[in-house]
Design a protein around this motif. Structure first.
Motif, PDB file in Angstrom:
ATOM      1  N   GLY A  93      39.642  47.797  32.821  1.00 30.40           N
ATOM      2  CA  GLY A  93      39.866  46.355  32.766  1.00 30.40           C
ATOM      3  C   GLY A  93      41.346  46.015  32.849  1.00 30.40           C
ATOM      4  O   GLY A  93      41.740  45.072  33.550  1.00 30.40           O
ATOM      5  N   GLU A  94      42.169  46.779  32.131  1.00 31.60           N
ATOM      6  CA  GLU A  94      43.621  46.589  32.218  1.00 31.60           C
ATOM      7  C   GLU A  94      44.101  46.785  33.646  1.00 31.60           C
ATOM      8  O   GLU A  94      44.920  46.020  34.159  1.00 31.60           O
ATOM      9  CB  GLU A  94      44.335  47.587  31.298  1.00 31.60           C
ATOM     10  N   GLU A  96      42.401  46.496  36.408  1.00 30.54           N
ATOM     11  CA  GLU A  96      41.929  45.412  37.270  1.00 30.54           C
ATOM     12  C   GLU A  96      42.798  44.175  37.099  1.00 30.54           C
ATOM     13  O   GLU A  96      43.111  43.480  38.076  1.00 30.54           O
ATOM     14  CB  GLU A  96      40.465  45.089  36.946  1.00 30.54           C
ATOM     15  N   ALA A  97      43.208  43.888  35.873  1.00 27.09           N
ATOM     16  CA  ALA A  97      44.106  42.750  35.628  1.00 27.09           C
ATOM     17  C   ALA A  97      45.418  42.944  36.384  1.00 27.09           C
ATOM     18  O   ALA A  97      45.967  41.996  36.962  1.00 27.09           O
ATOM     19  CB  ALA A  97      44.360  42.595  34.134  1.00 27.09           C
ATOM     20  N   TYR A 102      47.373  39.551  37.187  1.00 25.60           N
ATOM     21  CA  TYR A 102      47.251  38.668  36.035  1.00 25.60           C
ATOM     22  C   TYR A 102      48.297  39.079  34.988  1.00 25.60           C
ATOM     23  O   TYR A 102      48.553  40.268  34.796  1.00 25.60           O
ATOM     24  CB  TYR A 102      45.858  38.767  35.421  1.00 25.60           C
ATOM     25  N   THR A 105      45.340  40.584  29.977  1.00 21.39           N
ATOM     26  CA  THR A 105      44.000  41.162  30.121  1.00 21.39           C
ATOM     27  C   THR A 105      43.029  40.276  29.370  1.00 21.39           C
ATOM     28  O   THR A 105      43.082  40.185  28.139  1.00 21.39           O
ATOM     29  CB  THR A 105      43.948  42.587  29.549  1.00 21.39           C
ATOM     30  N   ALA A 109      38.537  40.380  32.876  1.00 22.42           N
ATOM     31  CA  ALA A 109      38.978  41.720  33.286  1.00 22.42           C
ATOM     32  C   ALA A 109      38.204  42.794  32.526  1.00 22.42           C
ATOM     33  O   ALA A 109      37.842  43.833  33.099  1.00 22.42           O
ATOM     34  CB  ALA A 109      40.471  41.876  33.042  1.00 22.42           C
ATOM     35  N   ARG A 137      33.967  39.600  40.229  1.00 22.13           N
ATOM     36  CA  ARG A 137      35.319  39.399  40.754  1.00 22.13           C
ATOM     37  C   ARG A 137      35.416  38.075  41.506  1.00 22.13           C
ATOM     38  O   ARG A 137      36.409  37.345  41.400  1.00 22.13           O
ATOM     39  CB  ARG A 137      35.705  40.565  41.660  1.00 22.13           C
ATOM     40  N   SER A 140      35.505  35.317  39.013  1.00 24.79           N
ATOM     41  CA  SER A 140      36.795  35.333  38.328  1.00 24.79           C
ATOM     42  C   SER A 140      37.884  34.693  39.181  1.00 24.79           C
ATOM     43  O   SER A 140      38.734  33.954  38.674  1.00 24.79           O
ATOM     44  CB  SER A 140      37.178  36.777  37.987  1.00 24.79           C
TER      45      SER A 140
END
Length: 228
Positions: A93-94, A96-97, A102, A105, A109, A137, A140
């Protein structure tokens, strides 16, 4: 024949032939006096020219995720460990952020991290209900456009307040259950769902997740044999 002819030459001539013969010592820039130590020169030069061996990479694995309640540890309370898949999902997730540029997080994410890890029970449940990484995604991106191309997210984008509450909810829920075991990805998914003002909750709701599915999942994770 050549060796026989060479043996008939005067000793001084034979020595001159050997001295001018290209050898390993000269190839490494060593004086001719070292010709008698040719094997030693080869080993020494080989060690000098050999590139340094890469040092083994030591991976450190965290057994807990960030908490807003550090008193848990200092109080001596037996806080359960996070599962390996939950830790990996958080890390995904981190990442992906960062990919989406971004600055933080968030729960969106974290939700994507669950699906990127892919092998966990939460991801399997989401896919079984038609909720895929591509759809999450896409939703988001509607709520938070991708960051400027020249913006670089920090290595560990700080958690949003709602994402931190999700992690703490997962720990608190596990402590209340008193059933032992680890905190799983399903606890993370439920935490996202019960954080009703979060972007992760809004994305789940838009893609068809509802309270009935959450209650079903909550009944499953209470079973001792459940693995997430």
């Amino acid at each position: 024949m050549a060796s026989h002819a060479l043996s008939k030459l005067p000793p001084s001539t034979a020595h001159a032939r050997s001295a001018h013969r290209p050898g390993l010592a000269s190839s490494f820039g060593l004086p001719n006096a070292w010709l008698g130590m040719r094997d030693f020169s080869l080993r020494s030069a080989g060690l000098a020219c050999r590139p340094p061996r890469p040092r083994p990479i030591i991976a450190t694995v965290a057994f807990s995720l960030p908490t807003a309640k550090p008193e848990r540890v200092s109080s001596g309370e037996n806080v359960p460990r996070w599962s390996r898949r939950a830790i990996k999902s958080f890390a995904m997730g981190e990442l992906e952020a960062r990919k989406l540029k971004y600055p933080t997080t968030g729960t969106e994410a974290l939700l994507m991290g669950l699906l990127i890890e892919g092998t966990n029970s939460a991801a399997k449940l989401l896919r079984a209900n038609g909720i895929t990484l591509f759809k999450v995604r896409e939703e988001s991106m509607k709520l938070i456009p991708k960051g400027d191309m020249y913006f670089f997210s920090p290595e560990h984008p700080p958690l949003t307040e709602d994402c931190q509450r999700v992690l703490d909810w997962a720990v608190d829920h596990k402590l209340k259950s008193a059933d032992g075991g680890e905190i799983t990805t399903s606890h993370l998914l439920l935490g996202i769902w019960y954080e009703v003002d979060s972007l992760g909750h809004k994305i789940l709701a838009a893609l068809g997740f509802d309270d009935s599915k959450a209650k079903e999942l909550e009944s499953q994770i209470s079973k001792p044999e459940y693995e997430g």
